[in-house]
Scaffold this motif. Structure first.
Motif, PDB file in Angstrom:
ATOM      1  N   ARG A 139       0.798  -1.199   0.069  1.00 20.41           N
ATOM      2  CA  ARG A 139      -0.009   0.174   0.016  1.00 20.41           C
ATOM      3  C   ARG A 139       0.689   1.388  -0.088  1.00 20.41           C
ATOM      4  NH1 ARG A 139      -3.547   1.257   5.280  1.00 20.41           N
ATOM      5  NH2 ARG A 139      -1.466   2.637   5.932  1.00 20.41           N
ATOM      6  N   ALA A 140       0.461   2.259  -0.678  1.00 16.72           N
ATOM      7  CA  ALA A 140       1.195   3.423  -0.634  1.00 16.72           C
ATOM      8  C   ALA A 140       0.276   4.444  -0.105  1.00 16.72           C
ATOM      9  CB  ALA A 140       1.339   4.183  -2.423  1.00 16.72           C
ATOM     10  N   ASN A 151      -5.058   9.718   1.915  1.00 20.18           N
ATOM     11  CA  ASN A 151      -5.081   9.058   0.709  1.00 20.18           C
ATOM     12  C   ASN A 151      -4.213   7.893   0.517  1.00 20.18           C
ATOM     13  OD1 ASN A 151      -7.162  10.837  -0.362  1.00 20.18           O
ATOM     14  ND2 ASN A 151      -5.599  12.165  -1.006  1.00 20.18           N
ATOM     15  N   THR A 152      -4.519   6.696  -0.057  1.00 18.08           N
ATOM     16  CA  THR A 152      -4.003   5.648  -0.332  1.00 18.08           C
ATOM     17  C   THR A 152      -4.128   4.895  -1.565  1.00 18.08           C
ATOM     18  OG1 THR A 152      -5.462   3.832   0.736  1.00 18.08           O
ATOM     19  CG2 THR A 152      -4.143   5.056   2.241  1.00 18.08           C
ATOM     20  N   ALA A 153      -3.050   4.037  -1.940  1.00 21.19           N
ATOM     21  CA  ALA A 153      -3.340   3.513  -3.167  1.00 21.19           C
ATOM     22  C   ALA A 153      -2.689   2.036  -3.155  1.00 21.19           C
ATOM     23  CB  ALA A 153      -2.459   4.041  -4.366  1.00 21.19           C
ATOM     24  N   PHE A 154      -3.481   0.958  -3.651  1.00 27.20           N
ATOM     25  CA  PHE A 154      -2.781  -0.384  -3.606  1.00 27.20           C
ATOM     26  C   PHE A 154      -2.014  -0.677  -4.675  1.00 27.20           C
ATOM     27  CE2 PHE A 154      -3.656  -5.210  -4.149  1.00 27.20           C
ATOM     28  CZ  PHE A 154      -2.873  -5.429  -3.016  1.00 27.20           C
ATOM     29  N   LEU A 155      -0.703  -0.944  -4.579  1.00 30.15           N
ATOM     30  CA  LEU A 155       0.334  -0.757  -5.588  1.00 30.15           C
ATOM     31  C   LEU A 155       0.674  -2.555  -6.166  1.00 30.15           C
ATOM     32  CD1 LEU A 155       2.909   1.632  -4.436  1.00 30.15           C
ATOM     33  CD2 LEU A 155       0.917   2.003  -5.697  1.00 30.15           C
ATOM     34  N   LYS A 194       4.786   7.170   0.707  1.00 27.84           N
ATOM     35  CA  LYS A 194       5.423   6.079   1.450  1.00 27.84           C
ATOM     36  C   LYS A 194       4.978   4.976   1.127  1.00 27.84           C
ATOM     37  CE  LYS A 194       4.385   8.016   5.522  1.00 27.84           C
ATOM     38  NZ  LYS A 194       4.395   7.930   7.044  1.00 27.84           N
ATOM     39  N   VAL A 195       5.832   3.870   1.196  1.00 33.13           N
ATOM     40  CA  VAL A 195       5.434   2.507   1.230  1.00 33.13           C
ATOM     41  C   VAL A 195       6.143   1.713   2.482  1.00 33.13           C
ATOM     42  CG1 VAL A 195       5.430   0.216  -0.286  1.00 33.13           C
ATOM     43  CG2 VAL A 195       5.212   2.523  -1.347  1.00 33.13           C
ATOM     44  N   ASN A 196       5.451   1.598   3.155  1.00 35.67           N
ATOM     45  CA  ASN A 196       5.688   0.815   4.491  1.00 35.67           C
ATOM     46  C   ASN A 196       7.000   1.625   5.246  1.00 35.67           C
ATOM     47  OD1 ASN A 196       3.954  -1.271   4.617  1.00 35.67           O
ATOM     48  ND2 ASN A 196       5.440  -2.719   3.209  1.00 35.67           N
ATOM     49  N   GLY A 197       6.700   2.811   5.058  1.00 32.44           N
ATOM     50  CA  GLY A 197       7.827   3.837   5.960  1.00 32.44           C
ATOM     51  C   GLY A 197       8.871   4.279   5.061  1.00 32.44           C
ATOM     52  N   THR A 198       9.031   3.676   3.845  1.00 34.02           N
ATOM     53  CA  THR A 198      10.177   4.069   2.669  1.00 34.02           C
ATOM     54  C   THR A 198       9.555   5.177   1.750  1.00 34.02           C
ATOM     55  OG1 THR A 198      10.970   1.780   2.796  1.00 34.02           O
ATOM     56  CG2 THR A 198      11.819   3.413   1.244  1.00 34.02           C
ATOM     57  N   GLU A 199      10.339   6.349   1.790  1.00 34.39           N
ATOM     58  CA  GLU A 199       9.672   7.505   0.942  1.00 34.39           C
ATOM     59  C   GLU A 199      10.241   7.340  -0.718  1.00 34.39           C
ATOM     60  OE1 GLU A 199      10.060  12.279   0.900  1.00 34.39           O
ATOM     61  OE2 GLU A 199      10.677  11.180   2.852  1.00 34.39           O
ATOM     62  N   PHE A 200       9.505   7.679  -1.437  1.00 37.85           N
ATOM     63  CA  PHE A 200       9.397   7.572  -2.736  1.00 37.85           C
ATOM     64  C   PHE A 200       9.261   8.915  -3.319  1.00 37.85           C
ATOM     65  CE2 PHE A 200       9.211   3.240  -1.548  1.00 37.85           C
ATOM     66  CZ  PHE A 200      10.343   2.567  -2.446  1.00 37.85           C
TER      67      PHE A 200
END
Length: 859
Positions: A94-95, A103-107, A165-171
């Motif tokens: 999840r993003a 707001n979220t998005a399933f990646l 973020k994805v699980n705390g990692t920033e993109f």
């Protein structure tokens, strides 16, 4: 030979004034051949594109996969010795937006290294000049780059350059994804695609799949060294090298493309059968059109016979005319099919991410040509035989008031039955050769023959039954019944034409409805909107209280869960069982690593025990489990068998108590459910499902993301809607082809009515001379058509329902079978209205004929 040419020349000259009489024949052939040509051409182009570009579509000359881990250094070194290697990782997560919007998005995460892609190109507006994928994905100041599906920006409320973020990692969004070169062979993936570096994907603190079934896939694509040889030589060597570890799967481009090609093959085969059905229904129209033409030329034929013309002379004359017009209709169909192919290929290519430039598939057009020629001959031959056998005495009878039919024994003459039998076998053989599926064509042929026989016999049975009735007091009904069973009545042909068309329509519609109900309706009505796993007991309670306070959910369920792997079945290691070639889908998944399991005392309300017995509510004995029956049957598991479970590094032997049937969409279900106390010595967590109120899905998703940022709530409802949309597109394609078949059925019905126009003119004149008004004649015709339409619809319902059931069960489609009464009623009413309208349009001249004018024309 000169005499034959002279006969044919006269036939061509005679045809000049009769072209308008072949409209129905041209339409039926053009539509049927056009459908087959279009479907065959698209299928051929698609298959060729997949197989000829297989290495580009796969992304390498060889692909080596596994689901549980990355390659060890020594394994990677071996792969690199074969050629250039690129590593890719597919997973889901999840993003989350960086702001407090929730707001979220399933990646669908696709992680790649600097060598990707080995073949083809990634398309993105930001990949210009010397900019590479690695340039966009590199870590800059602690932030990794990503190339994302543009829809992700809408979901997260971002622009190009925005962060998530994805699980705390920033993109950072550094590119918008157009397409991946290997997208077609990646198959269907849940979520929106985001391309990132392997370093960025591995930087996530939790790389375990958020839900079993969303497996992480580690792939190594290899572009072989020039001196290494091709994949046919290297693949066996690689398989031999890796045989000690069965988790490694080695694929050649043709292995990977073969799966996709096989899927499209099945789909195209189904469409081809529907197209062939359209041509066969149109064949009835061809027969009707030729019969109508022969009927109108009755006097000319009788005159020729009176002047000494032989039956062969008459046959050559009309065979030449029908043959010429059939070739014109077939040519029109081929043009239609070629044009549709040129239009459809680029559109289909964009949808499937396969390069499909506009092209004409000549072999496919040749196949459609052969189908058209064979169908035209098979369905026009009997009317031509009737013309050949027409007696000169017919010259002295009024056209339309009498018809000379072939006697039953004449049907068995070699000159009559053999040509039709040969043509039928040729159509069967051509269909078999085209689909390469003997079972499909065989069952289809049995179904077609059965439908023809049923509808033909039913039409004659109706005539016999009405003839046996005593005269009715009501004049309208009496005359309508007589119109159905009188000599030369088109009733059997009307029932055959309308019944076949409606039956085929029902098969298509029933299959489509059941598929949609299976995937779309259950998704929308039953499936949860969100799923969360690994919840602690206090989190389950807190989430429930929070959701209830929003007033935006309709259902919240939770169940204890634990992750365990099935490592042995009756003492046999599952690694050996996985090698079975007949295992697919869910059965393979059950034996691939950890799966979610639960425990409970009572049988779930939506489950049904199909073998064995459920344990008592107060059971406290040795560990028992319940397994889903479909998977147990595939794996050969039965009540009394033993399974070895491995969890937290320990093994646990359990006994299979029962098998049960259930659907995942209908509630909280697990592939393996244990008796209470089975996992008492191990720490468990909880799984929860949430069903949001319609229209509030995004509101609930944002609220959960803000309240519980450390918990992943998977939007499975959205993902399943995505899958349902794909099925919907396939259903649309089937419906379009089916609609062409129905249109062909309308032409058939119109031709059937036209075939009896002269007879109806005579009937109308006789009734008017005897005192009937125009209204009386209209009522008789309307009643006759309504009776025929209702009877044909009733038979079509039986044939259509039986055919749909046979397809679902024979093809072992994993869908239910349900009949919508409203659908059947609509078909019944629609067929009656359709028959009346078509009858009215084609017999209007009969209603308008003035008796004096008609009798004067008889001379």
């Amino acid at each position: 030979m000169n005499r034959l040419i002279d006969w044919m020349r006269v036939a061509v000259v005679d045809l000049r004034g009769d072209l308008r009489r072949f409209g129905i024949l041209l339409a039926c052939l053009a539509l049927g051949v056009g459908t087959i040509a279009g479907v065959s051409s698209v299928g051929s182009a698609l298959k060729d594109a997949i197989l000829h570009n297989a290495n580009v579509l796969m992304g390498g000359d060889l692909q080596i996969n596994r689901a549980d881990r990355r390659a060890e250094p020594d394994e990677l070194s071996y792969f690199q010795s074969l050629g250039t290697v690129t590593e890719t990782i597919s997973s889901n997560s999840r993003a989350d937006a960086m702001d407090d919007s929730g707001n979220t998005a399933f990646l669908d995460i696709y992680a790649v290294d600097a060598n990707y892609p080995l073949y083809g190109n990634v398309t993105s507006p930001q990949l210009t000049g010397s900019t590479t994928i690695a340039d966009l994905l590199v870590n800059k100041n602690g932030v990794y780059g990503a190339i994302v599906d543009p829809v992700i920006l809408d979901r997260l409320g971002l622009d190009l350059g925005g962060h998530f973020k994805v699980n705390g990692t920033e993109f950072e969004v550094r590119g918008l994804l157009g397409s991946l070169p290997n997208n077609a062979l990646r198959g269907f993936h849940l979520g929106l695609t985001a391309v990132m570096s392997i370093e960025g994907e591995q930087a996530n603190p939790n790389t375990r799949p958020p839900l079993p079934g969303l497996l992480t896939q580690y792939s190594y694509k290899i572009k072989l060294n020039p001196g290494q040889g091709d994949y046919t030589l290297v693949k066996p060597e690689v398989e031999e090298h890796l045989k000690a570890d069965p988790e490694w799967k080695v694929q050649s481009p043709y292995d990977a493309a073969g799966t996709l090609s096989h899927f499209y093959d099945l789909f195209i085969q189904f469409l081809l059968i529907v197209g062939l059905s359209s041509l066969l229904v149109g064949g009835v129209g061809i027969s009707n059109a030729v019969s109508a033409y022969i009927g109108e030329r009755q006097r000319a034929i009788a005159t020729l016979r009176s002047l000494g013309a032989t039956g062969a002379r008459v046959m050559v004359h009309f065979f030449t005319q029908v043959g010429i017009m059939s070739l014109v209709g077939i040519a029109l169909g081929l043009v239609i099919g070629a044009v549709l192919t040129i239009i459809a290929l680029p559109i289909l290519g964009r949808i499937l991410a396969v390069d499909l430039p506009p092209s004409i598939q000549w072999p496919a057009l040749g196949t459609a040509l052969l189908f058209g020629v064979l169908a035209a001959f098979a369905f026009s031959y009997l009317p031509l035989v009737r013309a050949q056998k027409l007696r000169p005495a017919m010259l002295f009878r009024t056209v339309g008031t009498s018809v000379q039919n072939i006697k039953t024994r004449e049907y068995l003459e070699p000159g009559v039955v053999l040509p039709i039998l040969i043509a039928g076998l040729a159509i069967f053989g051509l269909a078999w050769w085209t689909t390469n599926n003997l079972a499909l064509v065989g069952y289809y042929a049995i179904g077609v023959i059965g439908a023809f026989l049923l509808l033909s016999l039913a039409g004659r049975a109706l005539q016999w039954g009405l003839r046996a009735l005593p005269p009715l007091p009501n004049a309208t009904l009496r005359n309508a019944f007589r119109g159905i069973y009188r000599p030369g009545s088109p009733a059997p042909v009307v029932i055959m034409s309308l019944g076949l068309g409606l039956a085929m329509l029902l098969v298509i519609v029933i299959l489509s409805v059941n598929l949609r109900d299976r995937l779309m309706n259950q998704v929308q009505n039953d499936a949860p909107t969100f799923v969360a796993t690994d919840l602690f007991d206090d989190e389950v309670v807190d989430i429930g209280d929070f959701l209830n306070s929003t007033g935006q959910i309709t259902e919240y369920q939770h169940s204890p869960m634990i992750r365990a792997a099935i490592t042995k079945i009756n003492g046999t290691d599952t690694a050996q069982i996985r090698k079975r070639a007949d295992l697919t889908g869910e059965a393979i998944y059950m034996l691939t690593g950890e799966i979610l399991m639960t425990w409970r005392p009572d049988l779930p309300a939506d489950s049904k025990v199909t073998a064995g017995a459920w344990w008592p509510a107060d059971y406290s004995g040795p560990p028992l489990v319940s397994v889903r029956d479909k998977d147990a049957n595939d794996l050969g598991i039965k009540p009394g068998d033993t399974l070895e479970l491995t969890l937290f590094g320990e093994t646990l032997e359990v006994k299979v108590a029962n098998l049960r049937q259930f659907e995942f969409q209908s509630g909280l279900n697990f592939l393996v459910t244990a008796s209470p106390g089975t996992f008492a010595d191990f720490p468990g967590t909880n799984l929860a499902t949430i069903k949001a109120a319609k229209g509030h899905e995004k509101d609930v998703e944002r609220a959960l993301a803000r309240k519980y940022p450390d918990i992943t709530f998977l939007p499975v409802g959205e993902a399943l809607d995505q899958a349902a949309g794909i099925v919907g597109q396939l259903s649309t394609a089937v419906n379009i082809v089916g609609a062409l078949a129905v249109v062909n059925g309308l032409f058939v019905l119109a031709g059937t009515m036209a075939a009896g126009r002269k007879q109806r003119e005579a009937d109308a004149v006789v009734n008017k001379v005897l005192g009937s008004t125009r209204g009386d004649v209209v009522k008789v015709f309307a009643t006759e058509y309504a009776l025929l339409g209702a009877f044909a619809a009733l038979l079509a319902s039986i044939v259509g329902i039986a055919g749909a059931y046979a397809v679902i069960k024979g093809a072992k489609m994993d869908v239910g079978f349900a009949i919508n009464p409203t659908l059947i009623l609509t078909v019944l009413v629609g067929s009656v209205v359709l028959t009346n309208l078509t009858g009215a349009l084609t017999t209007w001249s009969a209603l308008s004929t003035k008796p004096a004018q008609y009798l004067r024309a008889l001379g």
